[in-house]
Design a protein around this motif. Sequence first.
Motif, PDB file in Angstrom:
ATOM      1  N   HIS A   8       0.431  -0.869   0.171  1.00  0.00           N
ATOM      2  CA  HIS A   8      -0.520   0.100  -0.174  1.00  0.00           C
ATOM      3  C   HIS A   8       0.911   1.376   0.176  1.00  0.00           C
ATOM      4  O   HIS A   8       0.586   2.476  -0.398  1.00  0.00           O
ATOM      5  CB  HIS A   8      -1.001   0.111   1.391  1.00  0.00           C
ATOM      6  CG  HIS A   8      -2.068  -1.147   1.069  1.00  0.00           C
ATOM      7  ND1 HIS A   8      -1.852  -2.745   1.190  1.00  0.00           N
ATOM      8  CD2 HIS A   8      -3.568  -0.674   1.000  1.00  0.00           C
ATOM      9  CE1 HIS A   8      -3.251  -2.713   0.595  1.00  0.00           C
ATOM     10  NE2 HIS A   8      -4.116  -1.913   0.831  1.00  0.00           N
ATOM     11  N   ILE A  21      -2.319   2.457  -1.969  1.00  0.00           N
ATOM     12  CA  ILE A  21      -3.041   3.935  -1.200  1.00  0.00           C
ATOM     13  C   ILE A  21      -3.364   4.634  -3.025  1.00  0.00           C
ATOM     14  O   ILE A  21      -4.558   5.292  -2.095  1.00  0.00           O
ATOM     15  CB  ILE A  21      -1.793   4.402  -0.832  1.00  0.00           C
ATOM     16  CG1 ILE A  21      -2.983   5.785   0.546  1.00  0.00           C
ATOM     17  CG2 ILE A  21      -1.278   5.257  -1.353  1.00  0.00           C
ATOM     18  CD1 ILE A  21      -1.721   6.241   1.689  1.00  0.00           C
ATOM     19  N   ILE A  26      -9.345   2.544  -2.374  1.00  0.00           N
ATOM     20  CA  ILE A  26      -8.826   3.039  -1.174  1.00  0.00           C
ATOM     21  C   ILE A  26      -8.804   4.472  -1.389  1.00  0.00           C
ATOM     22  O   ILE A  26      -9.188   5.365  -0.057  1.00  0.00           O
ATOM     23  CB  ILE A  26      -7.020   2.351  -1.383  1.00  0.00           C
ATOM     24  CG1 ILE A  26      -7.059   1.416  -1.809  1.00  0.00           C
ATOM     25  CG2 ILE A  26      -6.748   2.894   0.003  1.00  0.00           C
ATOM     26  CD1 ILE A  26      -7.513   0.526  -0.114  1.00  0.00           C
ATOM     27  N   TYR A  29     -12.557   5.767   0.169  1.00  0.00           N
ATOM     28  CA  TYR A  29     -12.228   4.737   1.836  1.00  0.00           C
ATOM     29  C   TYR A  29     -11.798   6.289   2.214  1.00  0.00           C
ATOM     30  O   TYR A  29     -12.831   6.827   3.445  1.00  0.00           O
ATOM     31  CB  TYR A  29     -11.993   4.130   1.919  1.00  0.00           C
ATOM     32  CG  TYR A  29     -12.735   2.847   1.663  1.00  0.00           C
ATOM     33  CD1 TYR A  29     -14.327   2.245   1.035  1.00  0.00           C
ATOM     34  CD2 TYR A  29     -12.197   1.529   1.336  1.00  0.00           C
ATOM     35  CE1 TYR A  29     -14.818   1.909   1.461  1.00  0.00           C
ATOM     36  CE2 TYR A  29     -12.698   0.804   1.076  1.00  0.00           C
ATOM     37  CZ  TYR A  29     -14.096   0.463   0.930  1.00  0.00           C
ATOM     38  OH  TYR A  29     -15.084  -0.555   0.463  1.00  0.00           O
TER      39      TYR A  29
END
Length: 335
Positions: A8, A21, A26, A29
């Motif tokens: 990530h 990431i 992602i 989120y």
Amino acid sequence: MILWVKDHIFPHGGNNHVPRIFHKKIVGYVLAGIMGVEVIFLVSALFLLPGSGFLASFAPEALMRLANIERQDREVPTLRVNSLLEQAAKLKAQDMAERGYFAHNTPEGKPPWIWLQKTGYKFIYAGENLAVNFIDAQDVNSAWMDSPTHRSNILNRHYQEIGIATAIGEYKGREAIFVVQFFGAPIVQTPSPVSSQEEKSSPFQEKEQVKEEPFIAVEEQEKIEEEPSVVVEDQKDTELKGVVVAVSEEASQEFVRGAVGMYTLSRPKGNTNMLFALIAILFGLVLLVKMLVRFHVVHDRPLLFRSMVVLGVIILFRAINEYISISGISIGLGS
């Protein structure tokens, strides 16, 4: 966990040199989390905290810690907490909250040192700082330090003791937290070599050793607009006698141990902005590493765009938080 961080955060062959990431899901989120935190902060700041005893209960200890940090940074002796000053501050804060005024003098014109007299605090020097309409203790301290007159109180070398208290009331049609910060230099009796009979006949002998007349430095200020500080003499009926009882060493140590935690709880805006800053730093560092390892403007344009969206939202929310938390603060003498 190590593999998760590697996939990530760091670009490598296993994730096609694109840290996860930056993946759309992602980033979605992360943005949802940032917005959720911001909504919680705004609801708290605008509706919950102004009338809540939660912030009011932690603010005094936080402001005490901040005042001593300011003094330590400038090599000024730190202040110790005095229970009589705390009681005086509580009486003043409750009076302002119950009657809805915000000023150094009461609506009847009584000066601030009447609260010191009520608790029996005998002083050579004393001063007062006031604030209302705040949601973060750091903002209050910053507002005081930005004001030359309030700043002079916090950094005054004459002061040895401090007492801070808050009260919840209504100010200008809305619920608000009032805070009173009292400073003092107590009169301490010095043992005299004279006999007990002579002591009885001269109960105020220490007065001859006091070179300076007692006075209270009171800063007058209309919101953020500066006015000259006013120095007023203590009332003549306040006799130079008695010893002010400071808090015990054990109580002081207990206070210091709990101050850090209370300071953290008293900074909802600071904590929110700190979380946003950490997220921004993370995205910025990962983007920098990605650019250094392998970066193609055309192929990585979506990655760059998502990063800019996250950073832009954070900058916007931090600006909103600063405006909301600082715009309502009044210090010194209220209108």
